[in-house]
Design a protein around this motif. Sequence first.
Motif, PDB file in Angstrom:
ATOM      1  N   ALA A   1     -33.244   0.587  37.662  1.00  0.00           N
ATOM      2  CA  ALA A   1     -34.037   0.033  38.772  1.00  0.00           C
ATOM      3  C   ALA A   1     -35.512   0.394  38.646  1.00  0.00           C
TER       4      ALA A   1
ATOM      5  N   VAL B   1     -31.887   7.743  46.784  1.00  0.00           N
ATOM      6  CA  VAL B   1     -33.212   7.528  46.175  1.00  0.00           C
ATOM      7  C   VAL B   1     -34.311   8.274  46.914  1.00  0.00           C
TER       8      VAL B   1
ATOM      9  N   LEU C   1     -32.807   0.308  46.384  1.00  0.00           N
ATOM     10  CA  LEU C   1     -33.137   0.260  44.955  1.00  0.00           C
ATOM     11  C   LEU C   1     -32.032   0.913  44.142  1.00  0.00           C
ATOM     12  N   GLY C   2     -31.582   0.231  43.103  1.00  0.00           N
ATOM     13  CA  GLY C   2     -30.587   0.813  42.207  1.00  0.00           C
ATOM     14  C   GLY C   2     -29.158   0.683  42.720  1.00  0.00           C
TER      15      GLY C   2
ATOM     16  N   ARG D   1     -37.686   2.121  50.210  1.00  0.00           N
ATOM     17  CA  ARG D   1     -37.108   2.561  48.936  1.00  0.00           C
ATOM     18  C   ARG D   1     -35.587   2.338  48.941  1.00  0.00           C
TER      19      ARG D   1
ATOM     20  N   SER E   1     -39.617   3.623  40.956  1.00  0.00           N
ATOM     21  CA  SER E   1     -39.540   3.836  42.406  1.00  0.00           C
ATOM     22  C   SER E   1     -38.161   4.328  42.825  1.00  0.00           C
ATOM     23  N   ALA E   2     -37.136   3.956  42.063  1.00  0.00           N
ATOM     24  CA  ALA E   2     -35.788   4.451  42.361  1.00  0.00           C
ATOM     25  C   ALA E   2     -35.606   5.878  41.838  1.00  0.00           C
TER      26      ALA E   2
ATOM     27  N   GLU F   1     -45.889   0.868  43.058  1.00  0.00           N
ATOM     28  CA  GLU F   1     -44.452   1.026  43.312  1.00  0.00           C
ATOM     29  C   GLU F   1     -43.798  -0.301  43.657  1.00  0.00           C
ATOM     30  N   GLU F   2     -42.560  -0.454  43.185  1.00  0.00           N
ATOM     31  CA  GLU F   2     -41.793  -1.649  43.494  1.00  0.00           C
ATOM     32  C   GLU F   2     -40.695  -1.276  44.486  1.00  0.00           C
TER      33      GLU F   2
ATOM     34  N   ARG G   1     -38.081   8.205  41.408  1.00  0.00           N
ATOM     35  CA  ARG G   1     -39.127   9.141  41.817  1.00  0.00           C
ATOM     36  C   ARG G   1     -38.586  10.354  42.596  1.00  0.00           C
ATOM     37  N   PHE G   2     -37.686  10.095  43.557  1.00  0.00           N
ATOM     38  CA  PHE G   2     -37.127  11.194  44.345  1.00  0.00           C
ATOM     39  C   PHE G   2     -35.617  11.324  44.160  1.00  0.00           C
TER      40      PHE G   2
END
Lengths: 244, 287
Positions: A158, A124, B124-125, B121, A161-162, B146-147, A164-165
Motif C-alpha cells: 500500500a 496503520v 490503507l493496506g 489513513r 502512508s500505510a 502522503e497518499e 509510516r506508523f
Amino acid sequence: MNEASRAEVAVVAVAELFRGDGELLVSPMGLVPSLGARLARLTFEPDLLLSDGEAHLLDGDGVLEGWQPFRKMLEVIVPHGRRHVVMGANQIDRYGNQNISAIGEHARPVKQLLGVRGAPGNTVNHRTSYWVPKHSSRVFVENVDVVSGVGYDSAAKAGPSAQRFHDVHRVVTNLGVFDFGGSDHAMRAVSLHPGVEAGEVAEATSFEVELDSAGVTRQPSSEELRLIRDVLDPSGTRDREVRP
Amino acid sequence: MADKTATADEVVAELEDGMTIGIGGWGSRRKPMSLVRAILRSPVKDLTVVSYGGPDIGLLASAGKLRRVVFGFVTLDSIPFDPWFGRARESGSVEVTEYDEGMFAAALSAAAQRLPFLPTRAGLGSDVLRVNPGLRTVRSPYSDGEELVAVPAQRLDVAFVHLNRADARGNAQYLGPDPYFDDLFCLAARKRFVSVERVVDTAELTAEAPVQSLLLNRSTVDGVVESPGGAHFTTAVPDYGRDERFQRHYADCAKDPERWPDFADRFLSGDEKAYQAEVARFAKEAT
C-alpha cells in the motif's frame, strides 16, 4: 505456591507485551489480554492507561481518571497513535494480516464474523498485538480471507502512508509468543510456553513458522501468581479461556 | 415554539422505499429500537441502513427490510454475532459497504460538513479498499506527498437516534457515559428524529445534568418521540442497562428458524405498548 497453569503463563506473556509502554493507553480485547494489561500495571508498567470497556478511564485503584467516548477514540486517539491495542483474530497469516470480518468470499461469506471493526485503522496508526486462545491451523492460515488488520506485506504494497506508523508487535497464543522478525517480516517464535514442543506449534500452523531461535516463555513470579489468583481473577475465568 | 412531538408510527410514515437511514447508538447500546420496531410494522422496504450495528440491523434483516448495510461491525456486545445479520450475509440477501470504524465516522463527518470526502489513513493496506472498489485515495498537495483514503460523504435521508431526555422543541440530552455518533448522524441527515425516555420542560434538562449533556439542539431535530423503554433490549443508562436475558432469548430464537415465528408473533406483531407489556410479562416469568 503451586505451579502456574497455561492460562497464567499466557497472562504474564500478554503483560510482557506492554513492557516499556509507559504512559500509554492500552486497549486489551478479551479476558486474558485484560488480565495481562492489569497485571502489567500492577507490577512493572504502573503508568498504563486503561478503559472500562465503555467511555471511562479507570486507574489501578478503580478511580475514574478520564473520559474517552468512541468518537474521541476513533477521531483523535487512534490517529494520534499513543495507543497499544491487543485484538483477537479469527485468522492470521505469515506476515501478520488478521481477519475478523468474514470467512470465505466477502460478497457472500460462509461465515459472517464481526466485521473489520477498527482493525484497519489500528494497524496503520499504532502498535497492535494479537491474542489467540487456541493456536490452530484454522487460525494460522496461508492467506486470510478478508484483510482487516494490516500485515507487513500488505502495508508495504500500500506504500509509505500505510507503513509510516505500522507496528504489528507480537502474537500471544496458548502455545507461545511470536513476532514478525523473520525474513521479509515472516512470523517467528520468540518463545514457546513451558512444556510446548516445537512440533506441536508447527502442526498447528498452516504456514512454515520459524521456530529455531525460540526460547521458553518465562514462568510467572510468585507475586504475579498471587495477583492473578487473588486480586485480578479470583473466580478463575482464565482457565475457561485457556484450558489447563 | 414548534411542538415537535410525534408518535413512532407518524415518524416512520415519513420513510419511503429505497431511502438511506442512519441509526445511532453503538452495537447493543442506546439504539432507537422502538423506531426500528415501528419500521417492522410499516410497509417500507429496500432500505440502505447506516449503523454501528447491533440488533437494529438484525431485526430489520429478520423482516426483509434491508437492501444494503453500511457498517464497520454488527454485534450484540455480550453476544458477539447477530444471527439474523449472519444469515442475511451468508444467504447473499443483503448488499454491504463495509468500512473501518474510523472511516465510518469520517463518512458521516464529511456529510455533516458538506464536504465531498475526508482523508484518513484508516483502510490503507486492508481489504476495505478491495471490497469497496469505488473507494479512491487522495494525495496530499503538500511536500509530504502522503497518499490517504478519501472517504466519501455518507449522506442520509433520515436519522433515527435514541437519547435519554428531550424537550418538545427537539433539544435532546444523553445522560450515559458516551454520546456515540448521534449528533453526527443528525448532521448528516435531511430529516432527523429522536426518541427519548422522557420529554421534559426545557429548564428541566439542565436542572440535574451538566449543559455538556445537551447533545442535539433543536435546529438538528425534526421530531421527538416519547418512548419509555424505547432502547430495549439495548442499554439506555442511567435509565436502564441492557436486558441480557431478553437479548439471549432474541439471539436464541433468531438462530433457530423454528422458534423465530413464535418470537415475532409474541413480541413484534403488536404496537409498542403491546411490546412493552409482553416484555414485562417475559421478565416476570424469570422470577
